[in-house]
Scaffold this motif. Structure first.
Motif, PDB file in Angstrom:
ATOM      1  N   VAL A 298       0.826  -1.205   0.000  1.00 53.79           N
ATOM      2  CA  VAL A 298       0.000   0.000   0.000  1.00 53.79           C
ATOM      3  C   VAL A 298       0.861   1.256   0.000  1.00 53.79           C
ATOM      4  O   VAL A 298       0.445   2.301  -0.512  1.00 53.79           O
ATOM      5  N   PHE A 299       2.072   1.171   0.545  1.00 55.02           N
ATOM      6  CA  PHE A 299       2.975   2.324   0.549  1.00 55.02           C
ATOM      7  C   PHE A 299       3.286   2.757  -0.882  1.00 55.02           C
ATOM      8  O   PHE A 299       3.206   3.946  -1.222  1.00 55.02           O
ATOM      9  N   LEU A 300       3.633   1.792  -1.737  1.00 58.74           N
ATOM     10  CA  LEU A 300       3.940   2.123  -3.130  1.00 58.74           C
ATOM     11  C   LEU A 300       2.695   2.598  -3.870  1.00 58.74           C
ATOM     12  O   LEU A 300       2.777   3.497  -4.707  1.00 58.74           O
ATOM     13  N   GLN A 301       1.549   2.023  -3.535  1.00 54.34           N
ATOM     14  CA  GLN A 301       0.306   2.452  -4.180  1.00 54.34           C
ATOM     15  C   GLN A 301       0.001   3.910  -3.853  1.00 54.34           C
ATOM     16  O   GLN A 301      -0.416   4.680  -4.735  1.00 54.34           O
ATOM     17  N   VAL A 302       0.207   4.286  -2.612  1.00 54.23           N
ATOM     18  CA  VAL A 302      -0.019   5.674  -2.215  1.00 54.23           C
ATOM     19  C   VAL A 302       0.974   6.597  -2.922  1.00 54.23           C
ATOM     20  O   VAL A 302       0.610   7.662  -3.424  1.00 54.23           O
ATOM     21  N   VAL A 303       2.237   6.176  -2.963  1.00 54.07           N
ATOM     22  CA  VAL A 303       3.269   6.982  -3.620  1.00 54.07           C
ATOM     23  C   VAL A 303       2.928   7.196  -5.089  1.00 54.07           C
ATOM     24  O   VAL A 303       2.979   8.324  -5.602  1.00 54.07           O
ATOM     25  N   LEU A 304       2.570   6.120  -5.784  1.00 49.06           N
ATOM     26  CA  LEU A 304       2.248   6.234  -7.208  1.00 49.06           C
ATOM     27  C   LEU A 304       0.975   7.053  -7.434  1.00 49.06           C
ATOM     28  O   LEU A 304       0.885   7.828  -8.398  1.00 49.06           O
ATOM     29  N   GLY A 305       0.003   6.886  -6.545  1.00 47.99           N
ATOM     30  CA  GLY A 305      -1.223   7.660  -6.671  1.00 47.99           C
ATOM     31  C   GLY A 305      -0.970   9.150  -6.518  1.00 47.99           C
ATOM     32  O   GLY A 305      -1.459   9.970  -7.304  1.00 47.99           O
ATOM     33  N   LEU A 306      -0.202   9.499  -5.499  1.00 46.82           N
ATOM     34  CA  LEU A 306       0.131  10.913  -5.280  1.00 46.82           C
ATOM     35  C   LEU A 306       0.985  11.455  -6.430  1.00 46.82           C
ATOM     36  O   LEU A 306       0.816  12.615  -6.843  1.00 46.82           O
ATOM     37  N   LEU A 307       1.876  10.616  -6.934  1.00 46.71           N
ATOM     38  CA  LEU A 307       2.719  11.046  -8.038  1.00 46.71           C
ATOM     39  C   LEU A 307       1.896  11.304  -9.301  1.00 46.71           C
ATOM     40  O   LEU A 307       2.145  12.274 -10.030  1.00 46.71           O
ATOM     41  N   ALA A 308       0.912  10.449  -9.553  1.00 45.54           N
ATOM     42  CA  ALA A 308       0.045  10.659 -10.722  1.00 45.54           C
ATOM     43  C   ALA A 308      -0.721  11.970 -10.601  1.00 45.54           C
ATOM     44  O   ALA A 308      -0.819  12.739 -11.563  1.00 45.54           O
ATOM     45  N   VAL A 309      -1.248  12.234  -9.413  1.00 45.80           N
ATOM     46  CA  VAL A 309      -1.982  13.484  -9.195  1.00 45.80           C
ATOM     47  C   VAL A 309      -1.046  14.682  -9.351  1.00 45.80           C
ATOM     48  O   VAL A 309      -1.386  15.687  -9.993  1.00 45.80           O
ATOM     49  N   ALA A 310       0.154  14.591  -8.758  1.00 44.18           N
ATOM     50  CA  ALA A 310       1.112  15.688  -8.844  1.00 44.18           C
ATOM     51  C   ALA A 310       1.533  15.935 -10.293  1.00 44.18           C
ATOM     52  O   ALA A 310       1.717  17.087 -10.708  1.00 44.18           O
ATOM     53  N   SER A 311       1.668  14.866 -11.070  1.00 38.98           N
ATOM     54  CA  SER A 311       2.034  15.019 -12.485  1.00 38.98           C
ATOM     55  C   SER A 311       0.917  15.711 -13.253  1.00 38.98           C
ATOM     56  O   SER A 311       1.170  16.583 -14.104  1.00 38.98           O
ATOM     57  N   LEU A 312      -0.313  15.349 -12.947  1.00 36.84           N
ATOM     58  CA  LEU A 312      -1.455  15.987 -13.606  1.00 36.84           C
ATOM     59  C   LEU A 312      -1.517  17.475 -13.257  1.00 36.84           C
ATOM     60  O   LEU A 312      -1.765  18.316 -14.126  1.00 36.84           O
ATOM     61  N   VAL A 313      -1.261  17.786 -12.002  1.00 37.02           N
ATOM     62  CA  VAL A 313      -1.235  19.195 -11.583  1.00 37.02           C
ATOM     63  C   VAL A 313      -0.119  19.942 -12.304  1.00 37.02           C
ATOM     64  O   VAL A 313      -0.295  21.090 -12.733  1.00 37.02           O
TER      65      VAL A 313
END
Length: 207
Positions: A171-186
């Motif tokens: 779940v740690f990596l899932q959270v990291v990738l999820g936040l990274l995807a959002v940050a990339s979109l921003v």
């Protein structure tokens, strides 16, 4: 922001190595190509076989060559457009290999379609971040803004995958990738907004 401070620190650390390689006759382009090949090999050989820690560690070592080649070029007094162009092009291969290697592992043997999907989302959005900047510069604008530039994306994926390889829950990596995807979109939105403001016609002066 991370790129700026990390590069300044790494330049001080790796300048002796850069001088040594130049004395051996190694060129900055050789280091750029070797570093990319190393990242791609670690990502596409170790990640898909589930060796997330070693894949991240190996890729990190080769990613550092991105600083060494630039330092070598500056020491030679020949830092120019070709080196920057080659470096940017090969960066896309390295980024694709990292996120693609993770996606292959989790879709095939890692048993997590969610993580595979998040890795692919980060791959697509990261490429878009780079394209938006390159296209802006090709049209004469600047787009040097964003909360998820390449340095931040690399740190996030390498640290996240490495920790999971050491036994940290997935779940740690899932959270990291999820936040990274959002940050990339921003970041894409920030860069497009910056270019839009530059492209608008200047207001007419008051009579």
């Amino acid at each position: 922001m991370l790129n700026k401070y990390a590069r300044a620190f790494a330049t001080r650390i790796f300048t002796p190595l850069a001088r040594f390689l130049l004395r051996l006759g190694v060129t900055p382009d050789m280091v750029t190509i070797a570093g990319t090949v190393g990242v791609v090999a670690c990502a596409l050989v170790l990640y898909p076989t589930g060796h997330l820690f070693w894949g991240s560690l190996g890729a990190t070592v080769f990613v550092l060559s991105d600083t060494v080649d630039g330092t070598m070029a500056r020491l030679r007094g020949r830092s120019g457009n070709w080196g920057a162009y080659l470096d940017s092009c090969l960066d896309r291969f390295a980024d694709a290999a990292l996120f693609g290697g993770l996606a292959v592992w989790f879709a095939r043997d890692g048993g997590s379609d969610l993580t595979a999907g998040l890795a692919l989302a980060c791959l697509a959005l990261g490429s878009t971040v780079s394209y938006v900047k390159a296209r802006a510069e090709g049209l004469g604008y600047t787009a040097n803004v964003g909360i998820a530039e390449r340095g931040e994306r690399l740190v996030a994926v390498l640290v996240g995958a490495g920790f999971v390889g050491l036994g940290v829950p997935l779940v740690f990596l899932q959270v990291v990738l999820g936040l990274l995807a959002v940050a990339s979109l921003v970041t894409v939105a920030q860069r497009m907004g910056t270019v839009h403001r530059q492209a608008l016609p200047a207001p007419a002066p008051d009579a």
